[in-house]
Motif scaffolding. Sequence first.
Motif, mmCIF file in Angstrom:
data_model
loop_
_atom_site.group_PDB
_atom_site.id
_atom_site.type_symbol
_atom_site.label_atom_id
_atom_site.label_comp_id
_atom_site.label_asym_id
_atom_site.label_seq_id
_atom_site.Cartn_x
_atom_site.Cartn_y
_atom_site.Cartn_z
ATOM 1 N N GLU A 1 -0.742 -17.601 -5.052
ATOM 2 C CA GLU A 1 -1.248 -16.083 -5.254
ATOM 3 C C GLU A 1 -0.385 -15.088 -5.042
ATOM 4 O OE1 GLU A 1 -5.698 -16.695 -3.892
ATOM 5 O OE2 GLU A 1 -4.317 -17.747 -2.716
ATOM 6 N N PRO A 2 0.061 -14.174 -5.909
ATOM 7 C CA PRO A 2 0.710 -13.014 -5.344
ATOM 8 C C PRO A 2 -0.175 -11.957 -4.684
ATOM 9 C CG PRO A 2 0.367 -12.938 -7.787
ATOM 10 C CD PRO A 2 -0.102 -14.234 -7.415
ATOM 11 N N LEU A 3 0.118 -11.623 -3.540
ATOM 12 C CA LEU A 3 -0.688 -10.703 -2.755
ATOM 13 C C LEU A 3 -0.923 -9.423 -3.446
ATOM 14 C CD1 LEU A 3 1.155 -10.678 0.602
ATOM 15 C CD2 LEU A 3 -0.345 -12.189 -0.266
ATOM 16 N N VAL A 4 -2.361 -9.082 -3.463
ATOM 17 C CA VAL A 4 -2.820 -8.176 -4.525
ATOM 18 C C VAL A 4 -3.905 -7.410 -3.681
ATOM 19 C CG1 VAL A 4 -2.014 -8.507 -6.661
ATOM 20 C CG2 VAL A 4 -3.958 -9.509 -5.751
ATOM 21 N N PHE A 5 -4.289 -6.117 -4.084
ATOM 22 C CA PHE A 5 -5.606 -5.518 -3.624
ATOM 23 C C PHE A 5 -6.804 -6.126 -4.557
ATOM 24 C CE2 PHE A 5 -1.930 -2.991 -1.901
ATOM 25 C CZ PHE A 5 -2.329 -2.956 -0.802
ATOM 26 N N ASP A 6 -7.798 -6.062 -4.077
ATOM 27 C CA ASP A 6 -8.978 -6.462 -4.811
ATOM 28 C C ASP A 6 -9.149 -5.395 -5.859
ATOM 29 O OD1 ASP A 6 -9.849 -8.301 -3.087
ATOM 30 O OD2 ASP A 6 -11.244 -7.372 -1.949
ATOM 31 N N ASP A 7 -8.828 -4.173 -5.863
ATOM 32 C CA ASP A 7 -9.088 -3.267 -6.871
ATOM 33 C C ASP A 7 -7.673 -2.819 -7.593
ATOM 34 O OD1 ASP A 7 -8.260 -2.074 -4.435
ATOM 35 O OD2 ASP A 7 -9.254 -0.152 -4.771
ATOM 36 N N VAL A 8 -6.703 -3.326 -7.293
ATOM 37 C CA VAL A 8 -5.410 -3.291 -8.016
ATOM 38 C C VAL A 8 -4.926 -4.534 -8.503
ATOM 39 C CG1 VAL A 8 -3.205 -2.127 -8.090
ATOM 40 C CG2 VAL A 8 -5.225 -1.175 -6.478
ATOM 41 N N PRO A 9 -5.225 -4.788 -9.482
ATOM 42 C CA PRO A 9 -4.755 -6.435 -10.151
ATOM 43 C C PRO A 9 -3.234 -6.426 -10.339
ATOM 44 C CG PRO A 9 -5.609 -4.921 -12.264
ATOM 45 C CD PRO A 9 -5.864 -4.109 -10.766
ATOM 46 N N TYR A 10 -2.951 -7.720 -10.200
ATOM 47 C CA TYR A 10 -1.609 -7.980 -10.224
ATOM 48 C C TYR A 10 -0.914 -7.559 -11.652
ATOM 49 C CZ TYR A 10 2.780 -10.780 -9.962
ATOM 50 O OH TYR A 10 3.986 -11.354 -9.925
ATOM 51 N N ARG A 11 0.094 -7.043 -11.551
ATOM 52 C CA ARG A 11 0.734 -6.364 -12.883
ATOM 53 C C ARG A 11 2.150 -7.047 -13.287
ATOM 54 N NH1 ARG A 11 0.737 -0.317 -14.279
ATOM 55 N NH2 ARG A 11 2.062 -0.630 -15.987
ATOM 56 N N TYR B 1 0.918 -1.141 0.089
ATOM 57 C CA TYR B 1 -0.038 0.004 -0.071
ATOM 58 C C TYR B 1 0.868 1.193 0.003
ATOM 59 C CZ TYR B 1 -3.393 3.522 1.498
ATOM 60 O OH TYR B 1 -4.041 4.619 1.624
ATOM 61 N N GLU B 2 1.945 1.234 0.778
ATOM 62 C CA GLU B 2 2.829 2.433 0.663
ATOM 63 C C GLU B 2 3.452 2.575 -0.478
ATOM 64 O OE1 GLU B 2 5.374 1.534 4.165
ATOM 65 O OE2 GLU B 2 4.007 2.620 5.433
ATOM 66 N N GLN B 3 3.814 1.678 -1.306
ATOM 67 C CA GLN B 3 4.486 1.873 -2.564
ATOM 68 C C GLN B 3 3.311 2.279 -3.382
ATOM 69 O OE1 GLN B 3 5.693 -2.051 -3.833
ATOM 70 N NE2 GLN B 3 7.452 -2.314 -2.271
ATOM 71 N N LEU B 4 2.250 1.999 -3.359
ATOM 72 C CA LEU B 4 1.073 2.299 -4.004
ATOM 73 C C LEU B 4 0.696 3.908 -3.801
ATOM 74 C CD1 LEU B 4 -0.598 0.832 -5.986
ATOM 75 C CD2 LEU B 4 -2.355 0.511 -4.400
ATOM 76 N N VAL B 5 0.861 4.250 -2.587
ATOM 77 C CA VAL B 5 0.635 5.775 -2.224
ATOM 78 C C VAL B 5 1.691 6.484 -2.896
ATOM 79 C CG1 VAL B 5 0.436 7.222 -0.496
ATOM 80 C CG2 VAL B 5 -1.033 5.211 -0.318
ATOM 81 N N LYS B 6 3.190 5.814 -2.584
ATOM 82 C CA LYS B 6 3.919 6.904 -2.833
ATOM 83 C C LYS B 6 4.270 6.930 -4.339
ATOM 84 C CE LYS B 6 7.772 6.679 0.752
ATOM 85 N NZ LYS B 6 8.768 5.436 1.210
ATOM 86 N N SER B 7 4.232 5.851 -5.208
ATOM 87 C CA SER B 7 4.670 5.766 -6.483
ATOM 88 C C SER B 7 3.398 5.554 -7.696
ATOM 89 C CB SER B 7 5.501 4.705 -6.764
ATOM 90 O OG SER B 7 6.315 4.524 -5.905
ATOM 91 N N GLY B 8 2.157 5.384 -7.101
ATOM 92 C CA GLY B 8 1.093 5.305 -7.955
ATOM 93 C C GLY B 8 0.962 4.033 -8.534
#
Lengths: 307, 181
Positions: free
Chosen positions: A229-239, A164-171
């Motif tokens: 399963e790679p850990l992901v958020f429901d609304d942010v698919p694994y890329r 989540y921190e990566q997502l917030v910091k870097s999008g």
Amino acid sequence: MKLQELTKPWAAFNYGFLDESAKRELRRRILKAIAIPGCQVPYASREVPMARGWGTGGLQVTLTLLKPASVVKVIDQGADDSVNASSIRKFFGRVGGVVETEDTGKATIVQSRHRIPEEKLREDQVLVLQVPNPEPLRPVQPDISIARDMHGDADYGQLWLVLYEQLVKSGRIMQGAEYPSLVNGRYVITPSPIPRWDVPKLNQADHLTILSAGREKRLYAVPPYTKVEPLVFDDVPYRVEDHHDKTCYRSNVTGYFVNELPQEDGSSAYELSDSHFGIKHIRKAEGEPVEIGDTWYKNGRMTDDRA
Amino acid sequence: MTLSLLPTADDSRTNATFEEMMWALSRPGIVRTLPAGGLAAMAESLIDRECSFHVEDDVEFEHALKRSGARAVSLSEAEYVFTVIDTEEKVSRHAVLRTGTLAYPDEAATLFAPARFGFGQGLRLTGPGIKDSLTIAVDGIDPSFWQMRERAIRYPLGFDVYLVDGDDVIGLPRSTKIEVL
């Protein structure tokens, strides 16, 4: 019981370098690791003629499995011809009399550092991954005793916090390798520093994967047909990495994991990371009868519906 | 220095036996065939003076295992248990098997029991190592064993089982879910 019964005739060298008691210990540990997919099982990690951190964990597992009929492929970042891969492969040839190969399809054991081959592995093949850091919780919990308790409690919430921190910091999620993945719905593992591109190849795979960290003295396994399963958020698919449109400048093949080669003029060239896969394509283009195995990715997309 | 590149007969036997045991546990329910030696070969490829074991009702085999240097201990302490579970009474004795701890679930027992494959009780297996599901038939194991196993397993805690029919082996790790048909 006599001393005579407990000893063996003298020999200068044991087959496969490791002595039999070391092999028995590894066998016991490997079986427990398979029985509890993803669980980090401690083992003794003997001395081998290589520095810790250069693949001694994978080396010991492969040495345990070795028999003269084994066909061994060793890769380092996808390449068969790097110094590390060549010398490990040569070592297996010397101490085990095994057949050395660079062809994924021909190997019975594939020992790898940082990549899973592009061609699908079969049911009778074993993938041995060298692991520098087996502990997915290390970034959030440096104390390994507490981390072990957290594994016991399946207390993995903080790993999502890191993402989540990566997502917030870097999008976007910046975790490039060692992407934390949930095995069989219970244990989170670090799948060794393979790129995100390779993690889906572990899910419901046909082959057995054994991951071994020699320096940290722990090994774990992903049996065939096991959910990863790679850990992901429901609304942010694994890329996975955006390599679907990159073309290898040597083999002219598009849609696989590539290495970026910076050019003098500031642009980039790309070459296939799985070196023998590229060589096969080049040989085939030159008209040689080369058999290229089925691949997990087709046209740059993961096509295997299991993944 | 000349290297001895060929394994001795002992090395080959234990290596091949282990390979079958590894695949048996990786693919639960699929019968793997040991090169030779049955239970004794399986014990030989795993057990040495670092281990503890327990043998029920087979003094000769117990003596053979002691020669490996392993310690003979009680059922509740043993890492490797060689036993027969063909009656309810015998099964109930095995409720004390080691199942490991949450920190070290690997410190659990491995059970070896004789069985006959291909007829008898039908079992449907699902879990890691099994593509979709797999149905097997096993005879010579008391039906109460499957309930006892289910009660004992609090995944990841639990024990792992090898069913042995001569040189044929089926592995049932604790991760396998068993439905009695």
